[in-house]
Design a protein around this motif. Structure first.
Motif, PDB file in Angstrom:
ATOM      1  N   VAL A  43       6.443  -0.192  -8.796  1.00  0.00           N
ATOM      2  CA  VAL A  43       6.987  -0.663  -8.072  1.00  0.00           C
ATOM      3  C   VAL A  43       5.899  -0.024  -7.338  1.00  0.00           C
ATOM      4  O   VAL A  43       5.653   1.377  -6.647  1.00  0.00           O
ATOM      5  CB  VAL A  43       8.428   0.338  -8.320  1.00  0.00           C
ATOM      6  N   ALA A  44       5.872  -0.857  -6.040  1.00  0.00           N
ATOM      7  CA  ALA A  44       4.772  -0.853  -4.919  1.00  0.00           C
ATOM      8  C   ALA A  44       6.025  -1.011  -4.042  1.00  0.00           C
ATOM      9  O   ALA A  44       6.254  -2.099  -3.759  1.00  0.00           O
ATOM     10  CB  ALA A  44       3.565  -1.073  -5.063  1.00  0.00           C
ATOM     11  N   VAL A  45       6.128  -0.420  -2.345  1.00  0.00           N
ATOM     12  CA  VAL A  45       6.650  -0.597  -1.382  1.00  0.00           C
ATOM     13  C   VAL A  45       5.559  -0.383  -0.206  1.00  0.00           C
ATOM     14  O   VAL A  45       4.611   1.004   0.142  1.00  0.00           O
ATOM     15  CB  VAL A  45       7.267   0.132  -0.728  1.00  0.00           C
ATOM     16  N   GLU A  46       4.750  -1.714   0.872  1.00  0.00           N
ATOM     17  CA  GLU A  46       4.339  -1.288   2.143  1.00  0.00           C
ATOM     18  C   GLU A  46       2.474  -0.803   1.204  1.00  0.00           C
ATOM     19  O   GLU A  46       1.749  -0.309   1.125  1.00  0.00           O
ATOM     20  CB  GLU A  46       5.307  -0.846   2.892  1.00  0.00           C
ATOM     21  N   GLY A  47       2.116  -1.661  -0.078  1.00  0.00           N
ATOM     22  CA  GLY A  47       1.154  -1.735  -0.295  1.00  0.00           C
ATOM     23  C   GLY A  47       0.918   0.158  -1.159  1.00  0.00           C
ATOM     24  O   GLY A  47       0.076   0.377  -1.628  1.00  0.00           O
ATOM     25  N   GLU A  48       1.364   1.216  -1.332  1.00  0.00           N
ATOM     26  CA  GLU A  48       1.711   2.656  -1.545  1.00  0.00           C
ATOM     27  C   GLU A  48       2.730   2.000  -2.943  1.00  0.00           C
ATOM     28  O   GLU A  48       3.552   2.094  -3.156  1.00  0.00           O
ATOM     29  CB  GLU A  48       2.510   3.170  -0.994  1.00  0.00           C
ATOM     30  N   THR A  49       1.839   2.808  -4.469  1.00  0.00           N
ATOM     31  CA  THR A  49       2.677   3.017  -5.751  1.00  0.00           C
ATOM     32  C   THR A  49       3.892   4.266  -5.558  1.00  0.00           C
ATOM     33  O   THR A  49       3.403   5.235  -5.517  1.00  0.00           O
ATOM     34  CB  THR A  49       2.030   2.933  -6.613  1.00  0.00           C
TER      35      THR A  49
END
Length: 326
Positions: A43-49
């Protein structure tokens, strides 16, 4: 006051604390692992895993069979070919690209089938998936066999999900460029994404299977999803045009299995009140892009039969939980 300032800072930064909360992440990861077939979750949110988990001794960096999720990759490769002028447009008849790979004794309506109709599974030809799959892949010429299938619908009509459609596109790319689909995939997608794309199954003529049996690491799938989420960009480089991504997500027909909208290699549905685009492969190979939440999700699973058709709903519930947590 300090607490209010803290929450205000999070909102100002555009970051949801829930998505980064250790307890929430652990709960989501545990629920995903409880599904019978799960191998990995990223899962990545705003480019962060924010979640990267392997289950049942599977790793996120090892190659897995992504089954029909490879259709999403083939569709993107076609978009790259159109961007480069290799294919004129989605309206170009595929027979122009296949040239002498087209058998002489095909139905004249085959000449009407366009690139776009293959991408959206609206060729009208009898399916080579489902009960017809075994005989098709046992044939001595997959391209000719797919083109000789009888018409059971009109070109541009109802959705007839068929791996043969995607394979015709792989053959068209090979015929037009003089390069293998593997070489094109590595050049146009693999290199800018910084991922490894191993060789996969080929047909009797040596054409790489367009739409099944492709092997990729879950981390490579996430890199691809993130590129799509960013409007086709990677580190400032435009890998795929944003116009193509939007065209791929445009509703053109509907799945007979889920009712979800289908475009060019992408399904679209609504989860937790927001639009989610996804590619899907047999057994639970999933890639979700949720633009409104700056979210990408990859789930890989056991690709071997049997697999219940309802399994997707269980996986979608996990993705919905992730969306609600952000």
């Amino acid at each position: 006051m300090r607490q209010l300032l803290f929450w205000g800072l999070l909102i100002w930064c555009g970051v949801s604390s829930a998505a980064f909360d250790e307890r929430t992440r652990a709960d989501i990861a545990e629920r995903a692992g409880e599904l019978a077939r799960t191998h990995t979750l990223l899962v990545a949110v705003e480019g962060e895993t924010v979640i990267e988990r392997g289950y049942r001794d599977y790793r996120t960096d090892e190659t897995v069979n992504i089954k029909s999720l490879s259709k999403t990759w083939i569709a993107t490769l076609v978009g790259a070919a159109i961007d480069r002028g290799v294919i004129e447009s989605v309206d170009q008849p595929v027979t122009e690209l296949l040239a002498d790979r087209v058998p002489a004794n095909v139905d004249p309506r085959v000449r009407e089938i366009t690139v776009g109709q293959l991408l959206s599974m609206q060729s009208g030809l009898e399916r080579t998936s489902g009960g017809n799959y075994g005989a098709w892949v046992a044939s001595d010429n997959w391209v000719a066999d797919a083109l000789r299938r009888p018409f059971v619908g009109e070109p541009g009509g109802r959705m007839l999900y068929s791996t043969g459609n995607s394979h015709l596109l792989s053959a068209a790319l090979t015929q037009t460029t003089g390069r293998s689909t593997l070489a094109l995939m590595r050049d146009w997608l693999g290199e800018p994404l910084g991922i490894d794309i191993p060789p996969w199954t080929r047909d009797p003529q040596g054409i790489y299977f367009g739409g099944n049996e492709m092997g990729l690491a879950p981390t490579a799938l996430l890199a691809f999803a993130e590129m799509i989420r960013r409007g086709g960009r990677v580190d400032g480089e435009q890998v795929i045009t944003e116009d193509w991504i939007e065209a791929s997500w445009q509703h053109r027909t509907n799945s007979v299995y889920t009712g979800h909208a289908y475009g060019y290699g992408w399904f679209t549905t609504e989860l937790a009140g927001v639009t989610a685009h996804y590619g899907r492969g047999y057994g639970g190979q999933l890639l979700f892009v949720v633009p409104d939440k700056d979210l990408s999700v990859v789930i890989t699973s056991d690709p071997t039969p049997p697999s219940s058709g309802s399994y997707f709903q269980q996986q979608a519930a996990i993705v919905e939980k992730i969306i609600r947590a952000i």
